[in-house]
Every structure is written in C-alpha cells, then in structure tokens.
Design an enzyme around this catalytic site. Structure first.
Site: not given
Ligand code: IPE
Ligand code: IPE
Ligand code: MG
Length: 252
Positions: A25, A38, A42, A136
C-alpha cells in the site's frame, strides 16, 4: 532470554517465517507527495515487488503472497484501473521467464470471473510453466477479496454436500480451507502492510487467523530489502501462543 537456547516449539519465534503476505500500500500517496501521477507510483511499486521477490528468495521464505488488486479496487477511476491492469500484464510478460529460471512457482488467487481473456491466458500460462518449481511460491492476489473467496468456498462446499461428494459431518475447518483459493498453501505467519495503514482491507481474513502483523510506515515504492528484514526481526520477537501459554524454561 536468548532464543537460541530455548527449546524449539511451535510458539518459539525463531527463523524466517515460512509464509509472508504483504499488503503493498501507498503507491498513490508516494506519487502524489512528489507531484507525480498516481500511475507512476504503481510503476515504481512494481520495482519494489521485484526487489521483494528477490529478497524473499535470498532469505529463504517459502511462500510470498502479495495483494496487487482487491475486489474493491474496481471502484477507482477507470484510468487508474487501466494502469494497474497494464502493469499486471507487463509484469507477467516480462518477469515470468526470469522467475521460472529462478525456480519460482507462480500462482494467482482471487476471482477470475469476468477478467479479460488475455489476462486469464497470462495467468494460466505462467502457472503452468512454473507449477513444478520447488523454490519460492509467489501468490499474486488479483481481484482478490477475502469475503468473496470465503463465499465461493462455502458455495462450493454446499454444492459438494448437495451432490453427495461431501458428508455434512465432514464439513470442517480443513474442508473449507481446501476450497479456498489458497488450498494447499500454509497459512501466512507474517502479514506486512506498508504506508502506515492498519487494516486488512479484505485480505486473507481466514488464513491470517494466527498471523503476526507488522505495519510499516514506508510507502510501498520505497520498500527495500532492509524493511523486509526489519519486519522479520519484529516477527522473531513475537511470542506466538495459538491460544495456549508460553512455555518458560524446561518442562517436566
Ligand atoms: C488494499 O489497499 C489493496 C491492495 C494493496 C491491492 P487499498 O488501498 O485498496 O485499501 P484501502 O482502500 O485503503 O482500505
Ligand atoms: C496500493 O497503493 C496499490 C493498490 C491498491 C492497487 P494505493 O494505490 O492504494 O496507494 P494509496 O493508498 O492511495 O497511497
Ligand atoms: Mg491504498
């Protein structure tokens, strides 16, 4: 107490965890804080995933599960969803051969219903190519939601009961586990979530029943081998009791 002098037991936290699961995350916030799109977060997150797979192999972790896209992430703007799907395709196409050469076994968990045909083919090809590998095991959670997974397993169990393949008395913890996407995979010992958030967001709710949790403030694109090692050090300091009591000193 010095861990090395303790009697080895299930509750003695020592060695590397067999199964590490990571909620990757913070990609979006990493990018936004730098004035970047954003999607760039990723993209950098994919580099962090590659580093982490390499580190997991070197550290001797047996199973690494990564949360790459949740069943709720479709709620994001279409452009971001497209960027994430594009990166998934890129990762499988670009990295499968290398992972195969490194003896990594790849599996995908999550609901495959409704996914694009080319993605389903990529999943099937990389799973087939690497299925006999003994290094792994990498589980990629894509379109994954734990409640959805449990419901699908429950529906399958109900169908098996209704059609006479499973006596109702045999429907227990193991029978349900065997119908989850993670069938045959040991439960995670350690769940790491990056970016400072402290929630599961529908990840491995069943499997993480006795997992240890480490929440790292590091945003995923900046996650390094050292951060994984720190999480494992923290894990080693935990006392896993599984509802029992800690054994202190020699027992009669
Ligand atoms: C959880 O993260 C899903 C992934 C890391 C793929 P999110 O960013 O979607 O979760 P919330 O919305 O903060 O709970
Ligand atoms: C995790 O990073 C990746 C996915 C959930 C796909 P986020 O995209 O949730 O990043 P934040 O939480 O918005 O910073
Ligand atoms: Mg997130």
């Amino acid at each position: 107490m010095n861990g090395s002098t303790e009697t080895a037991s299930r509750s003695a936290p020592e060695g590397v965890p067999r199964h590490v699961a990571i909620i990757m995350d913070g990609n979006g916030r990493w990018a936004e804080s730098r004035g970047l799109p954003r999607a760039e977060g990723h993209r950098r997150g994919l580099d962090a995933l590659r580093r982490t797979i390499q580190a997991a192999r070197e550290l001797g972790i047996g199973y690494l599960t990564v949360y790459s896209f949740s069943s709720e992430n479709w709620r994001r703007p279409p452009a971001e969803v497209s960027a994430l799907l594009m990166l998934l395709r890129r990762f499988i196409r670009a990295d499968t051969a290398d992972m195969h050469a490194k003896n990594v076994r790849i599996r995908f968990i999550g609901d495959r219903t409704g996914l694009a045909e080319d993605i389903l083919s990529l999943f099937a090809e990389s799973e087939l190519l690497t299925e006999a590998n003994t290094g792994l095991t990498l589980l990629i959670a894509f379109n994954y939601g734990s409640r959805d997974e449990i419901v699908r397993a429950a529906v399958q169990a109900a169908r098996d009961v209704a059609e006479g393949r499973l006596p109702i008395e045999a429907l227990d913890d193991a029978a349900l586990s065997a119908r989850l996407d993670t069938a045959g995979i040991p439960d995670p010992d350690l769940v790491i979530r990056t970016s400072g958030e402290m929630r599961l967001s529908n990840f491995l709710l069943w499997q993480a029943a006795y997992a240890e949790f480490v929440f790292s403030p590091v945003r995923w694109p900046e996650f390094e081998r050292r951060d994984l090692e720190d999480a494992i050090d923290e894990y080693r300091r935990r006392d896993r009791r599984y509802g029992g009591l800690t054994v202190v000193g020699a027992q009669p």
